[in-house]
Design an enzyme around this catalytic site. Structure first.
Site: not given
Length: 272
Positions: A77, A106, A79, A103
Site C-alpha cells: 500500500h 498500514c 502508506e 487499512c
C-alpha cells in the site's frame, strides 16, 4: 501585495499524495501517500504497487478470485511505501497524507514509525474489517493536574523537533485553560548559546501569563523573530520574542505548542 489564494500546507501535501497516485499501475485503485515533518518538509512519498523486483506484468491485478490469483497477497500500500521510502529514520511527530483511510496493516506501520497524524480524503471502505480495526484505535493523552496556594493548573507534556534533534517540555495552564502559568523546555542536542537557550529562564519565563487564545480562536504561542514586543509586555498577542540565531529551534517550539495543545482542546472544552 502577496497572493492570498495560494495552497495551504495541507492542500499542498495532499496534492503531492494525489500526484503520486498517478504512478500506480493498479487498474482499479490508485492511492498515493505523502509524509511531512513538523518543519513542513516532505520526508517520504509512496504509491500502491508491487515490491521491488516483482513484475507488474506477471503478477495478478485482479480483485476477485482465488486469493493467490488476486493482487492482495503481493501489493504494497501507499502508506507502507511512503514510510519505507522516507529519507529520515525518525518519523516521530510527522503526519501522513493519503487518498484513502488506511487499512489496519498500514496503520500499524504508521504507529510503529511514530507518525502522529493521518489526513485522508476518503473512507469509502469504512465498512471493511481492515478499516474498522483501524477506526477502533484510540490514543490516550497524559495530563497532570496540580494545585498550589489554592490555585489549580493543568500540565501538558509536549515533544517536538529542533534544529538538530528532539526538543520537549511542559506547559502549565491556569484554571481558565487559556492562560499560561509557566513552561519548561529541554533538548537533546541544540547548539550551545543558541537553540540550547530554550531551557534558560530568560526565554521560558516570557511565556508566563501569555494567552493561547485570540478571542474564541485557539492560536497557541508563536516564538516570533522580530517580535514587536521584545519586552513581552503584551500578554494577548500570542507571541514571545525569539532567541537570536535560533530560528529553527524556535519554530519547533511554536509547532509543539500548537499541535500538542490542540490535541487536548476537546477535553478542555468539557471542563469549561
Amino acid at each position: 501585495m502577496k497572493r492570498t489564494d495560494y495552497l495551504s500546507w495541507d492542500e499542498y501535501f495532499m496534492a503531492v499524495a494525489l500526484l503520486a497516485a498517478h504512478r500506480s499501475k493498479d487498474p482499479s485503485t490508485q492511492v498515493g501517500a505523502c509524509v511531512a515533518n513538523e518543519q513542513n518538509k516532505i520526508v517520504g512519498v509512496g504509491y500502491n504497487g508491487f515490491p521491488w523486483g516483482c513484475s507488474d506484468d506477471e503478477l495478478p491485478w485482479a480483485r476477485q478470485g482465488k486469493f493467490l490469483e488476486t493482487k492482495y497477497p503481493y501489493v504494497c500500500h501507499a502508506e507502507l511505501n511512503a514510510v519505507l521510502n522516507s529519507i529520515s529514520r525518525d518519523l516521530r511527530r510527522c503526519r501522513i497524507y493519503v487518498g484513502l483511510f488506511p487499512c489496519n496493516e498500514c496503520t500499524k506501520v504508521i504507529l510503529q514509525a511514530g507518525i502522529e497524524e493521518i489526513i485522508y480524503l476518503s473512507d469509502k471502505y469504512r465498512e471493511s474489517d481492515q478499516v474498522k480495526a483501524n477506526a477502533s484505535y484510540t490514543r490516550k493523552l497524559p495530563l497532570f493536574i496540580g494545585e498550589k496556594d489554592g490555585e489549580k493548573f493543568y500540565i501538558v507534556p509536549m515533544r517536538g523537533v529542533g534544529l538538530w534533534d528532539a526538543i520537549w517540555g511542559f506547559v502549565a495552564l491556569k484554571d481558565d485553560l487559556k492562560t499560561v502559568k509557566g513552561v519548561f523546555f529541554d533538548h537533546k542536542g541544540e547548539t550551545p548559546g543558541l537553540g540550547a537557550n530554550i531551557k534558560e529562564p530568560f526565554f521560558y519565563q516570557d511565556f508566563a501569563d501569555e494567552q493561547i487564545y485570540n478571542g474564541d480562536q485557539f492560536k497557541g504561542i508563536v516564538v516570533a523573530k522580530g517580535n514587536a514586543d521584545p519586552k513581552n509586555e503584551d500578554k494577548n498577542d500570542n507571541e514571545v520574542d525569539a532567541i537570536a540565531g535560533a530560528t529553527i529551534t524556535g519554530d519547533g517550539v511554536t509547532v509543539m505548542f500548537k499541535k500538542d495543545l490542540a490535541m487536548y482542546l476537546p477535553y478542555f472544552n468539557t471542563l469549561k
